[in-house]
Design a protein around this motif. Structure first.
Motif, PDB file in Angstrom:
ATOM      1  N   VAL A   1      -4.244   7.046   1.481  1.00 23.03           N
ATOM      2  CA  VAL A   1      -3.409   6.307   0.520  1.00 23.03           C
ATOM      3  C   VAL A   1      -3.252   4.829   0.859  1.00 23.03           C
ATOM      4  O   VAL A   1      -2.629   4.088   0.099  1.00 23.03           O
ATOM      5  CB  VAL A   1      -2.007   6.956   0.415  1.00 23.03           C
ATOM      6  N   CYS A   2      -3.832   4.394   1.975  1.00 26.59           N
ATOM      7  CA  CYS A   2      -3.601   3.010   2.414  1.00 26.59           C
ATOM      8  C   CYS A   2      -4.246   1.982   1.495  1.00 26.59           C
ATOM      9  O   CYS A   2      -3.893   0.794   1.551  1.00 26.59           O
ATOM     10  CB  CYS A   2      -4.069   2.820   3.860  1.00 26.59           C
TER      11      CYS A   2
ATOM     12  N   GLN B   1     -12.037   8.963  -7.532  1.00 29.87           N
ATOM     13  CA  GLN B   1     -12.144  10.292  -8.122  1.00 29.87           C
ATOM     14  C   GLN B   1     -11.077  11.227  -7.567  1.00 29.87           C
ATOM     15  O   GLN B   1     -10.434  11.977  -8.308  1.00 29.87           O
ATOM     16  CB  GLN B   1     -13.539  10.870  -7.848  1.00 29.87           C
ATOM     17  N   LYS B   2     -10.848  11.154  -6.255  1.00 21.41           N
ATOM     18  CA  LYS B   2      -9.833  12.007  -5.643  1.00 21.41           C
ATOM     19  C   LYS B   2      -8.442  11.651  -6.158  1.00 21.41           C
ATOM     20  O   LYS B   2      -7.617  12.535  -6.434  1.00 21.41           O
ATOM     21  CB  LYS B   2      -9.877  11.883  -4.124  1.00 21.41           C
ATOM     22  N   CYS B   3      -8.170  10.343  -6.299  1.00 22.97           N
ATOM     23  CA  CYS B   3      -6.874   9.907  -6.831  1.00 22.97           C
ATOM     24  C   CYS B   3      -6.665  10.454  -8.240  1.00 22.97           C
ATOM     25  O   CYS B   3      -5.571  10.918  -8.593  1.00 22.97           O
ATOM     26  CB  CYS B   3      -6.797   8.384  -6.849  1.00 22.97           C
TER      27      CYS B   3
ATOM     28  N   ILE C   1       2.224   2.917  -9.336  1.00 25.64           N
ATOM     29  CA  ILE C   1       0.857   2.680  -8.869  1.00 25.64           C
ATOM     30  C   ILE C   1       0.240   1.562  -9.709  1.00 25.64           C
ATOM     31  O   ILE C   1       0.227   1.624 -10.936  1.00 25.64           O
ATOM     32  CB  ILE C   1       0.003   3.957  -8.968  1.00 25.64           C
ATOM     33  N   ILE C   2      -0.264   0.539  -9.020  1.00 18.87           N
ATOM     34  CA  ILE C   2      -0.836  -0.624  -9.702  1.00 18.87           C
ATOM     35  C   ILE C   2      -2.360  -0.574  -9.716  1.00 18.87           C
ATOM     36  O   ILE C   2      -2.991  -0.854 -10.734  1.00 18.87           O
ATOM     37  CB  ILE C   2      -0.363  -1.929  -9.039  1.00 18.87           C
ATOM     38  N   SER C   3      -2.959  -0.212  -8.587  1.00 17.69           N
ATOM     39  CA  SER C   3      -4.422  -0.172  -8.533  1.00 17.69           C
ATOM     40  C   SER C   3      -4.886   0.876  -7.539  1.00 17.69           C
ATOM     41  O   SER C   3      -4.162   1.252  -6.613  1.00 17.69           O
ATOM     42  CB  SER C   3      -4.992  -1.545  -8.152  1.00 17.69           C
ATOM     43  N   LEU C   4      -6.127   1.337  -7.741  1.00 15.74           N
ATOM     44  CA  LEU C   4      -6.732   2.366  -6.901  1.00 15.74           C
ATOM     45  C   LEU C   4      -7.757   1.737  -5.961  1.00 15.74           C
ATOM     46  O   LEU C   4      -8.145   0.580  -6.134  1.00 15.74           O
ATOM     47  CB  LEU C   4      -7.405   3.418  -7.783  1.00 15.74           C
ATOM     48  N   PRO C   5      -8.225   2.489  -4.962  1.00 16.48           N
ATOM     49  CA  PRO C   5      -9.245   1.957  -4.052  1.00 16.48           C
ATOM     50  C   PRO C   5     -10.521   1.590  -4.803  1.00 16.48           C
ATOM     51  O   PRO C   5     -10.804   2.110  -5.888  1.00 16.48           O
ATOM     52  CB  PRO C   5      -9.489   3.121  -3.083  1.00 16.48           C
ATOM     53  N   ASP C   6     -11.305   0.701  -4.225  1.00 14.71           N
ATOM     54  CA  ASP C   6     -12.573   0.307  -4.839  1.00 14.71           C
ATOM     55  C   ASP C   6     -13.629   1.402  -4.724  1.00 14.71           C
ATOM     56  O   ASP C   6     -14.515   1.510  -5.569  1.00 14.71           O
ATOM     57  CB  ASP C   6     -13.097  -0.977  -4.175  1.00 14.71           C
ATOM     58  N   ASN C   7     -13.522   2.210  -3.678  1.00 15.23           N
ATOM     59  CA  ASN C   7     -14.500   3.264  -3.442  1.00 15.23           C
ATOM     60  C   ASN C   7     -14.453   4.320  -4.554  1.00 15.23           C
ATOM     61  O   ASN C   7     -13.388   4.843  -4.891  1.00 15.23           O
ATOM     62  CB  ASN C   7     -14.217   3.915  -2.082  1.00 15.23           C
TER      63      ASN C   7
ATOM     64  N   SER D   1       0.864  -1.174   0.000  1.00 15.93           N
ATOM     65  CA  SER D   1       0.000   0.000   0.000  1.00 15.93           C
ATOM     66  C   SER D   1       0.902   1.227   0.000  1.00 15.93           C
ATOM     67  O   SER D   1       2.039   1.185   0.489  1.00 15.93           O
ATOM     68  CB  SER D   1      -0.933  -0.004   1.209  1.00 15.93           C
ATOM     69  N   LEU D   2       0.408   2.320  -0.554  1.00 19.29           N
ATOM     70  CA  LEU D   2       1.242   3.505  -0.750  1.00 19.29           C
ATOM     71  C   LEU D   2       1.815   4.026   0.564  1.00 19.29           C
ATOM     72  O   LEU D   2       2.937   4.544   0.604  1.00 19.29           O
ATOM     73  CB  LEU D   2       0.426   4.593  -1.454  1.00 19.29           C
ATOM     74  N   ASP D   3       1.079   3.867   1.657  1.00 21.14           N
ATOM     75  CA  ASP D   3       1.566   4.368   2.944  1.00 21.14           C
ATOM     76  C   ASP D   3       2.725   3.539   3.498  1.00 21.14           C
ATOM     77  O   ASP D   3       3.365   3.946   4.468  1.00 21.14           O
ATOM     78  CB  ASP D   3       0.425   4.405   3.967  1.00 21.14           C
TER      79      ASP D   3
END
Length: 226
Positions: A218-219, A176-178, A165-171, A153-155
């Motif tokens: 970022v977690c 959108q913020k990323c 960066i491989i993947s973003l949060p599911d939310n 995780s990024l943190d």
């Protein structure tokens, strides 16, 4: 020959004896011990067991030789080993040492039917014209599989570490913020530590931008260190 059941350990001894005889014409107990990395008493016990099964001719202080029955079985074992080694090296692109060691472990549990199908698969992938693109894919992709750094995780990045960066949060809101911050899959990000006087904020460099983000933000972003 598969109905002549002997243990995997004895198969290794029989295979080693056949290889030593092929290389040196004679197989001495010491040669077998060195080839397999075992003690002399262990070799003596194995040779007695093989002799009782009429697979070798064995007398103390006399070179070991294979009976016809032993030679036939040794050839079957060596063929199985070679088929599996070719599969692991030519198809899965393992280096020769790992391919050889892996083949040695798996060859003892394969049936003749499964062995024949491994051989057919290896030959088809290696020679058929309609498998050309598959061969190109295997040559390009297989060496990297299993050698990549694990996802973090990024943190979890330490100061000075750079990652992709491989993947973003599911939310959806977090995604959108990323996106707004430029934290997109494939983007390189560098950890620059924590913000002075505010230990809750992590500092990152993304292209020409500096970002200060909380761990909770970022977690759920997955990265791989480059």
């Amino acid at each position: 020959m598969r109905d002549m059941e002997i243990s995997s350990s004895l198969e290794d001894y029989l295979e080693a004896i056949a290889e030593i005889i092929q290389d040196n014409e004679f197989a001495h107990t010491k040669d077998i011990a060195e080839r397999l990395g075992v003690s002399m008493p262990s070799v003596s016990n194995a040779l007695q067991a093989l002799s009782l099964r009429n697979l070798i001719r064995y007398q103390p202080h006399v070179p070991v030789s294979l009976t016809r029955k032993g030679l036939e079985l040794a050839n079957v074992i060596r063929h199985r080993h070679q088929v599996m080694k070719c599969f692991f090296s030519d198809i899965l692109k393992l280096d020769e040492q790992e391919a050889d060691a892996t083949a040695c472990k798996i060859e003892h549990v394969l049936t003749e039917r499964s062995m024949a199908r491994f051989l057919a698969l290896t030959e088809a992938i290696s020679t058929r014209q309609d498998c050309r693109r598959l061969r190109e894919f295997l040559a390009e992709q297989m060496p990297a599989i299993g050698n990549q750094a694990p996802l973090l995780s990024l943190d979890q990045l330490q100061m000075g570490e750079e990652a992709e960066i491989i993947s973003l949060p599911d939310n959806k809101q977090e995604q959108q913020k990323c996106t707004e911050l430029g934290l997109l899959p494939g983007t390189m990000v560098r950890c620059e530590g924590r913000k002075p006087f505010n230990n809750e904020l992590l500092l990152f460099r993304v292209k020409d931008r500096s970002l200060a983000l909380r761990e909770s933000e970022v977690c759920n972003i997955k990265v791989r260190i480059s």
